[in-house]
Design a protein around this motif. Structure first.
Motif, PDB file in Angstrom:
ATOM      1  N   ALA A  70       0.832  -1.206   0.000  1.00  0.00           N
ATOM      2  CA  ALA A  70       0.000   0.000   0.000  1.00  0.00           C
ATOM      3  C   ALA A  70       0.870   1.260   0.000  1.00  0.00           C
ATOM      4  O   ALA A  70       0.629   2.203  -0.769  1.00  0.00           O
ATOM      5  CB  ALA A  70      -0.931  -0.005   1.209  1.00  0.00           C
ATOM      6  N   VAL A  71       1.882   1.278   0.850  1.00  0.00           N
ATOM      7  CA  VAL A  71       2.769   2.450   0.918  1.00  0.00           C
ATOM      8  C   VAL A  71       3.500   2.637  -0.407  1.00  0.00           C
ATOM      9  O   VAL A  71       3.630   3.761  -0.929  1.00  0.00           O
ATOM     10  CB  VAL A  71       3.757   2.306   2.087  1.00  0.00           C
ATOM     11  CG1 VAL A  71       4.839   3.374   2.016  1.00  0.00           C
ATOM     12  CG2 VAL A  71       3.014   2.389   3.418  1.00  0.00           C
ATOM     13  N   ARG A  72       3.992   1.542  -0.982  1.00  0.00           N
ATOM     14  CA  ARG A  72       4.684   1.639  -2.268  1.00  0.00           C
ATOM     15  C   ARG A  72       3.763   2.162  -3.366  1.00  0.00           C
ATOM     16  O   ARG A  72       4.221   2.809  -4.310  1.00  0.00           O
ATOM     17  CB  ARG A  72       5.238   0.269  -2.666  1.00  0.00           C
ATOM     18  CG  ARG A  72       6.398  -0.216  -1.820  1.00  0.00           C
ATOM     19  CD  ARG A  72       6.962  -1.518  -2.372  1.00  0.00           C
ATOM     20  NE  ARG A  72       8.051  -2.040  -1.555  1.00  0.00           N
ATOM     21  CZ  ARG A  72       8.782  -3.113  -1.878  1.00  0.00           C
ATOM     22  NH1 ARG A  72       8.520  -3.770  -3.008  1.00  0.00           N
ATOM     23  NH2 ARG A  72       9.741  -3.524  -1.087  1.00  0.00           N
ATOM     24  N   ALA A  73       2.449   1.852  -3.254  1.00  0.00           N
ATOM     25  CA  ALA A  73       1.482   2.297  -4.258  1.00  0.00           C
ATOM     26  C   ALA A  73       1.040   3.737  -4.033  1.00  0.00           C
ATOM     27  O   ALA A  73       0.293   4.279  -4.851  1.00  0.00           O
ATOM     28  CB  ALA A  73       0.268   1.373  -4.261  1.00  0.00           C
ATOM     29  N   GLY A  74       1.477   4.351  -2.905  1.00  0.00           N
ATOM     30  CA  GLY A  74       1.160   5.742  -2.655  1.00  0.00           C
ATOM     31  C   GLY A  74       0.119   6.004  -1.594  1.00  0.00           C
ATOM     32  O   GLY A  74      -0.302   7.155  -1.405  1.00  0.00           O
ATOM     33  N   VAL A  75      -0.315   4.992  -0.865  1.00  0.00           N
ATOM     34  CA  VAL A  75      -1.298   5.190   0.195  1.00  0.00           C
ATOM     35  C   VAL A  75      -0.680   6.005   1.326  1.00  0.00           C
ATOM     36  O   VAL A  75       0.447   5.733   1.759  1.00  0.00           O
ATOM     37  CB  VAL A  75      -1.809   3.836   0.740  1.00  0.00           C
ATOM     38  CG1 VAL A  75      -2.736   4.041   1.944  1.00  0.00           C
ATOM     39  CG2 VAL A  75      -2.536   3.062  -0.355  1.00  0.00           C
TER      40      VAL A  75
END
Length: 380
Positions: A181-186
């Protein structure tokens, strides 16, 4: 059914242009998976949770059990479980690639057993029903059971192999989902949301487990489950190859082995909202576990824990628009099935937001509002 049906793929060709920001409330497996899927689809996503992954997902055993959890009178729920379990191999591979974290996904299947004559009779009745639904299940005689699992007690009265019932490590799952999620920009916000009116414009997704009831007014209640974690003595080989589910003198129990020698033993089902672990629950679970696999008596007891599952009146999840609240979706009420239903739930919510896909009637929150209306009318 249009859009991302239970048995179909997501609608293709629709853009996400014009879709506003998405706020997800709840950082368990369901909330994290929704956030990841929505962010990967190009949406701006914020997730609120004081401690992502600290809820029921941290306590869960991680069984992916569409067949073992197929009970009388729950055909619609069984369809959801089967559909989501079929998505798990591809979901696990994609999540591992996106996060760089192995999920501990294992596909050896599950053995369901009955210890006493009464346990075996009850198991056979359920197996007959499950096979009538077309679910994969192979009865095994005593010799085949012992060949599959030499550590099982020779007292086992009946057994069956469920090849489509797998497992995953929920703690690894949460870590992987958070990383993806963090890598996807969340954007992760370490705070709780106590009032939906404090959320700004865009789409809000309530995925706060049992706490979703207070936020939405929907009939979601906490159902307590106590669980144990055992570990093989240093240098000892793991006792089990398969997940074991069954009954020992009427006490239901499951045993979920990990590659590192851990065995998860669970789980009680209690209509309570506390997370204390009682001595009685530990006693019952250990007695049932060691009755099925005597060797476990030599294992170390390394953890006891309790979690609160989000239950609903019909045991089916709540996925879809919150009645009377435009722009608010819910994804909760998964009860014992939150881990297995994670891929399907995330897919359904993402496709509802991005392309307006139709949701299965069996999961929409409006089914309870309609029921209440009919009840009120019947009293007049």
């Amino acid at each position: 059914m249009n859009g991302a049906g239970v048995d179909g793929a997501a609608v293709d060709g629709a853009a996400v242009n014009g879709v506003g920001p998405v706020t997800v409330i709840g950082g368990g497996p369901i909330g994290l998976a929704i956030a990841w899927r929505c962010a990967a689809a190009g949406l701006a996503v914020t997730l609120h949770d004081p401690q992502p992954g600290s809820g029921a997902g941290a306590v869960a055993a991680g069984m992916l059990s569409p067949v073992a959890e197929a009970y009388f009178g729950e055909e619609e729920l069984t369809g959801l479980l089967v559909a989501s379990a079929a998505r798990w191999p591809a979901f696990a591979a994609e999540l591992t690639a996106a996060s760089g974290i192995d999920l501990g996904h294992r596909g050896e299947g599950t053995l369901v057993v009955g210890l006493t004559r009464d346990d075996a009779a009850a198991a056979r009745r359920l197996w007959t029903y499950q096979r009538q639904l077309g679910l994969a299940l192979t009865p095994l005689d005593a010799a085949a059971l012992r060949a599959a699992e030499p550590s099982l007690t020779p007292r086992i009265g009946a057994g069956a192999l469920l090849p489509d019932d797998h497992q995953v490590d929920p703690r690894r799952l949460v870590t992987a989902l958070r990383e993806a999620a963090v890598r996807a920009g969340v954007r992760l916000v370490p705070s709780a949301v106590t009032d939906l009116d404090t959320i700004g414009a865009g789409t809000t997704v309530v995925a706060a487990g049992w706490a979703s009831g207070a936020l939405t007014g929907l009939p979601v209640r906490p159902v307590k489950g106590e669980i144990l974690r055992l570990r093989a003595p240093a240098g000892a080989a793991p006792a089990l190859r398969h997940v074991i589910r069954g009954q020992a003198d009427g006490e239901p129990v499951y045993l979920v082995p990990r590659a590192d020698g851990e065995v998860v033993v669970g789980a009680t089902v209690e209509e309570h909202a506390d997370t204390r672990v009682s001595a009685g629950a530990v006693l019952r679970l250990l007695r049932a576990a060691t009755a099925l696999v005597p060797e476990l008596a030599e294992y170390d007891l390394v953890e006891t824990a309790a979690g609160l599952r989000p239950g609903t009146p019909d045991n089916r999840p709540l996925i879809g628009e919150l009645p009377g609240r435009p722009g608010v979706l819910v994804a909760t009420g998964h009860y014992r099935h939150g881990i297995v239903l994670t891929p399907l739930t995330a897919e359904l919510i993402r496709d509802r937001i991005t392309v307006g896909a139709t949701l299965p009637d069996s999961v929409t929150p409006g089914r309870f509002a309609a029921s209440q209306t009919r009840k009120a009318q019947s009293w007049t």
